[in-house]
Design a protein around this motif. Structure first.
Motif, PDB file in Angstrom:
ATOM      1  N   VAL A 194       0.854  -1.185   0.000  1.00 46.61           N
ATOM      2  CA  VAL A 194       0.000   0.000   0.000  1.00 46.61           C
ATOM      3  C   VAL A 194       0.892   1.237   0.000  1.00 46.61           C
ATOM      4  N   GLU A 195       0.346   2.325  -0.531  1.00 40.82           N
ATOM      5  CA  GLU A 195       1.067   3.595  -0.555  1.00 40.82           C
ATOM      6  C   GLU A 195       0.624   4.453   0.623  1.00 40.82           C
ATOM      7  N   LEU A 196       1.558   4.714   1.521  1.00 38.80           N
ATOM      8  CA  LEU A 196       1.260   5.521   2.701  1.00 38.80           C
ATOM      9  C   LEU A 196       1.583   6.988   2.444  1.00 38.80           C
ATOM     10  N   HIS A 197       0.827   7.868   3.088  1.00 38.20           N
ATOM     11  CA  HIS A 197       0.911   9.299   2.795  1.00 38.20           C
ATOM     12  C   HIS A 197       1.129  10.057   4.103  1.00 38.20           C
ATOM     13  N   GLU A 198       0.355  11.112   4.376  1.00 40.81           N
ATOM     14  CA  GLU A 198       0.636  11.916   5.557  1.00 40.81           C
ATOM     15  C   GLU A 198       0.294  11.164   6.839  1.00 40.81           C
ATOM     16  N   CYS A 199       0.980  11.575   7.911  1.00 36.77           N
ATOM     17  CA  CYS A 199       0.867  10.906   9.202  1.00 36.77           C
ATOM     18  C   CYS A 199       0.610  11.946  10.280  1.00 36.77           C
ATOM     19  N   SER A 200      -0.345  11.676  11.168  1.00 36.63           N
ATOM     20  CA  SER A 200      -0.608  12.532  12.326  1.00 36.63           C
ATOM     21  C   SER A 200      -0.055  11.836  13.563  1.00 36.63           C
ATOM     22  N   VAL A 201       0.800  12.531  14.307  1.00 37.67           N
ATOM     23  CA  VAL A 201       1.548  11.926  15.413  1.00 37.67           C
ATOM     24  C   VAL A 201       1.253  12.657  16.720  1.00 37.67           C
ATOM     25  N   VAL A 202       1.063  11.905  17.804  1.00 38.95           N
ATOM     26  CA  VAL A 202       0.990  12.478  19.145  1.00 38.95           C
ATOM     27  C   VAL A 202       1.881  11.659  20.080  1.00 38.95           C
ATOM     28  N   GLU A 203       2.283  12.290  21.176  1.00 33.57           N
ATOM     29  CA  GLU A 203       3.047  11.601  22.217  1.00 33.57           C
ATOM     30  C   GLU A 203       2.067  10.963  23.191  1.00 33.57           C
ATOM     31  N   ILE A 204       2.220   9.669  23.430  1.00 36.46           N
ATOM     32  CA  ILE A 204       1.312   8.978  24.337  1.00 36.46           C
ATOM     33  C   ILE A 204       1.941   8.752  25.711  1.00 36.46           C
ATOM     34  N   ASP A 205       3.261   8.823  25.800  1.00 37.49           N
ATOM     35  CA  ASP A 205       3.976   8.688  27.067  1.00 37.49           C
ATOM     36  C   ASP A 205       5.387   9.190  26.834  1.00 37.49           C
ATOM     37  N   ASP A 206       6.208   9.258  27.873  1.00 40.95           N
ATOM     38  CA  ASP A 206       7.584   9.698  27.704  1.00 40.95           C
ATOM     39  C   ASP A 206       8.282   8.843  26.649  1.00 40.95           C
ATOM     40  N   ASP A 207       8.819   9.490  25.635  1.00 42.92           N
ATOM     41  CA  ASP A 207       9.563   8.847  24.538  1.00 42.92           C
ATOM     42  C   ASP A 207       8.674   8.034  23.602  1.00 42.92           C
ATOM     43  N   GLN A 208       7.383   7.881  23.909  1.00 36.80           N
ATOM     44  CA  GLN A 208       6.519   6.986  23.139  1.00 36.80           C
ATOM     45  C   GLN A 208       5.509   7.782  22.314  1.00 36.80           C
ATOM     46  N   TYR A 209       5.459   7.459  21.023  1.00 33.45           N
ATOM     47  CA  TYR A 209       4.617   8.186  20.083  1.00 33.45           C
ATOM     48  C   TYR A 209       3.789   7.201  19.260  1.00 33.45           C
ATOM     49  N   VAL A 210       2.657   7.688  18.779  1.00 32.34           N
ATOM     50  CA  VAL A 210       1.829   6.906  17.874  1.00 32.34           C
ATOM     51  C   VAL A 210       1.488   7.778  16.672  1.00 32.34           C
ATOM     52  N   GLY A 211       1.448   7.168  15.503  1.00 33.04           N
ATOM     53  CA  GLY A 211       1.090   7.881  14.288  1.00 33.04           C
ATOM     54  C   GLY A 211      -0.010   7.164  13.535  1.00 33.04           C
ATOM     55  N   VAL A 212      -1.038   7.903  13.127  1.00 32.78           N
ATOM     56  CA  VAL A 212      -2.084   7.380  12.248  1.00 32.78           C
ATOM     57  C   VAL A 212      -1.810   7.911  10.847  1.00 32.78           C
ATOM     58  N   ILE A 213      -1.845   7.018   9.865  1.00 39.31           N
ATOM     59  CA  ILE A 213      -1.301   7.313   8.545  1.00 39.31           C
ATOM     60  C   ILE A 213      -2.372   7.150   7.472  1.00 39.31           C
ATOM     61  N   ARG A 214      -2.389   8.081   6.546  1.00 38.83           N
ATOM     62  CA  ARG A 214      -3.273   8.007   5.376  1.00 38.83           C
ATOM     63  C   ARG A 214      -2.779   6.928   4.424  1.00 38.83           C
ATOM     64  N   ASN A 215      -3.709   6.174   3.879  1.00 37.41           N
ATOM     65  CA  ASN A 215      -3.413   5.115   2.922  1.00 37.41           C
ATOM     66  C   ASN A 215      -4.032   5.489   1.573  1.00 37.41           C
ATOM     67  N   GLN A 216      -3.190   5.595   0.546  1.00 34.14           N
ATOM     68  CA  GLN A 216      -3.647   5.985  -0.786  1.00 34.14           C
ATOM     69  C   GLN A 216      -4.199   4.824  -1.601  1.00 34.14           C
ATOM     70  N   THR A 217      -4.070   3.602  -1.101  1.00 40.31           N
ATOM     71  CA  THR A 217      -4.439   2.413  -1.857  1.00 40.31           C
ATOM     72  C   THR A 217      -5.811   1.903  -1.413  1.00 40.31           C
ATOM     73  N   ALA A 218      -6.718   1.734  -2.385  1.00 40.95           N
ATOM     74  CA  ALA A 218      -8.059   1.226  -2.073  1.00 40.95           C
ATOM     75  C   ALA A 218      -7.968  -0.135  -1.393  1.00 40.95           C
ATOM     76  N   PRO A 219      -8.838  -0.377  -0.395  1.00 37.58           N
ATOM     77  CA  PRO A 219      -9.992   0.414   0.039  1.00 37.58           C
ATOM     78  C   PRO A 219      -9.685   1.470   1.103  1.00 37.58           C
ATOM     79  N   HIS A 220      -8.441   1.897   1.213  1.00 39.52           N
ATOM     80  CA  HIS A 220      -8.062   3.077   1.993  1.00 39.52           C
ATOM     81  C   HIS A 220      -8.204   2.929   3.509  1.00 39.52           C
ATOM     82  N   TYR A 221      -7.952   1.732   4.045  1.00 42.46           N
ATOM     83  CA  TYR A 221      -7.908   1.604   5.498  1.00 42.46           C
ATOM     84  C   TYR A 221      -6.704   2.382   6.048  1.00 42.46           C
ATOM     85  N   SER A 222      -6.914   3.136   7.098  1.00 40.63           N
ATOM     86  CA  SER A 222      -5.821   3.858   7.742  1.00 40.63           C
ATOM     87  C   SER A 222      -4.820   2.863   8.325  1.00 40.63           C
ATOM     88  N   TYR A 223      -3.596   3.361   8.550  1.00 39.44           N
ATOM     89  CA  TYR A 223      -2.539   2.544   9.151  1.00 39.44           C
ATOM     90  C   TYR A 223      -2.048   3.222  10.427  1.00 39.44           C
TER      91      TYR A 223
END
Length: 334
Positions: A194-223
């Motif tokens: 799949v082709e991944l695109h922009e990512c939204s990132v937040v810090e969930i704990d010290d040093d620990q981050y999570v990113g939700v990523i746009r998927n350009q490939t149908a059926p477009h489930y986020s990653y």
């Protein structure tokens, strides 16, 4: 969740593309929205017109009423966007202007320039040099958050492509001089085709981050991907249960995560959001914020209000005249 208020941020009689909003909370009642104002949407099967400017509008009553928008950035011959990167930092408000030339060109030309405001967004100036972190083109995607690592570096999610027409992929850029210079410190990959695109990132704990990523490939489930070392390395991105593009991720005061997105489910077009109470490992059902009949809408931006409320702004679907507006809603999270 429930909608407790709706409002119009930017509209007008002229047929305009008012899109790609960014949102910042200045104080309890004072909010800023930046957006791209142009003749046409930046992509699509239509004549390309490089006349995009960045406008800002303000609300001093918590989002109910918005002032007349004013142009804060424009450059002759360039289509200026990047409004959705509006971010409050210790050294002022910033945006990463994405300026492009598309009209009459087989291959667009683009540049990234950081701009800064020291007076709450009333005046802006260039800061640092142009940013170029991918071989073909680069875009920054702050989602409105200033992310500061334990070594005092400023990290920003980025995405781009290394060759014209090539697949995009997300990564992380870092600056140790408040944005004067940048380096790409990591990439976010997946084992899936799949082709991944922009990512939204937040810090969930010290040093620990999570990113939700746009998927350009149908059926477009986020990653989704995780980092346990201040964004230096990332887990292999995995598919999520919702089909969301243009993600905006925010951490609530309770510690729960809320992600808003353009819903790519053909049965639920519009802007939706989902909640996670376990640091993005599982997600609840979709909640519809804005219903549309077309996929071209959204790019939601989020800000916290009091009383477990979220301010969400987005652009509406285009009408038959090529017009769209920036609207918003107040979402109560119980």
């Amino acid at each position: 969740m429930k909608i407790i208020d709706r409002f119009v941020v930017a509209s007008g009689d002229a047929n305009k593309s008012r899109a790609l909003p960014g949102l910042q909370s200045i104080s309890e009642k004072h909010f800023l929205v930046a957006y791209r104002d142009a003749s046409v949407h930046p992509v699509g099967d239509h004549e390309k017109i490089d006349d995009g400017v960045i406008k800002i509008t303000r609300s001093f009553d918590g989002g109910k009423v918005w002032e007349d928008p004013v142009v804060v950035w424009q450059e002759d011959g360039w289509d200026c966007a990047g409004s959705r990167t509006l971010t409050k930092t210790p050294f002022g408000l910033i945006m990463f202007v994405f300026k492009a030339k598309r009209a009459g060109l087989k291959q667009p030309v683009s540049k990234i320039q950081m701009i800064v405001s020291k007076d709450l967004g009333y005046s802006w100036s260039k800061f640092g040099s142009e940013i170029d972190l991918y071989e073909d083109y680069t875009e920054m995607n702050t989602s409105g958050y200033f992310l500061n690592t334990k070594d005092e570096g400023w990290v920003v999610p980025i995405y781009g492509a290394d060759q014209p027409g090539g697949w995009t992929y997300p990564g992380i850029a870092k600056s140790f001089d408040n944005g004067i210079s940048w380096e790409k410190i990591s990439s976010i990959n997946t084992a899936d085709e799949v082709e991944l695109h922009e990512c939204s990132v937040v810090e969930i704990d010290d040093d620990q981050y999570v990113g939700v990523i746009r998927n350009q490939t149908a059926p477009h489930y986020s990653y989704v991907a995780f980092s346990n070392d201040d964004c230096l390395t990332w887990s292999s991105a995995k598919a999520m249960p919702f089909r969301g593009q243009t993600p905006a991720l925010i951490k609530l005061n309770s510690g729960a995560l809320l992600c808003s997105y353009r819903n790519m489910d053909p049965a639920n077009k519009g802007v939706s959001c989902s909640l996670s109470f376990d640091n993005a490992n599982t997600w609840g059902d979709e909640f519809l914020i804005y219903a549309s009949t077309d996929f071209n809408c959204g790019y939601p931006a989020l800000a916290l209000k009091g009383n477990n409320e979220i301010l969400c702004v987005y652009y509406t679907q285009y009408d038959k005249f090529g017009n769209c507006d920036v609207n918003g809603a107040v979402v109560s999270v119980q």
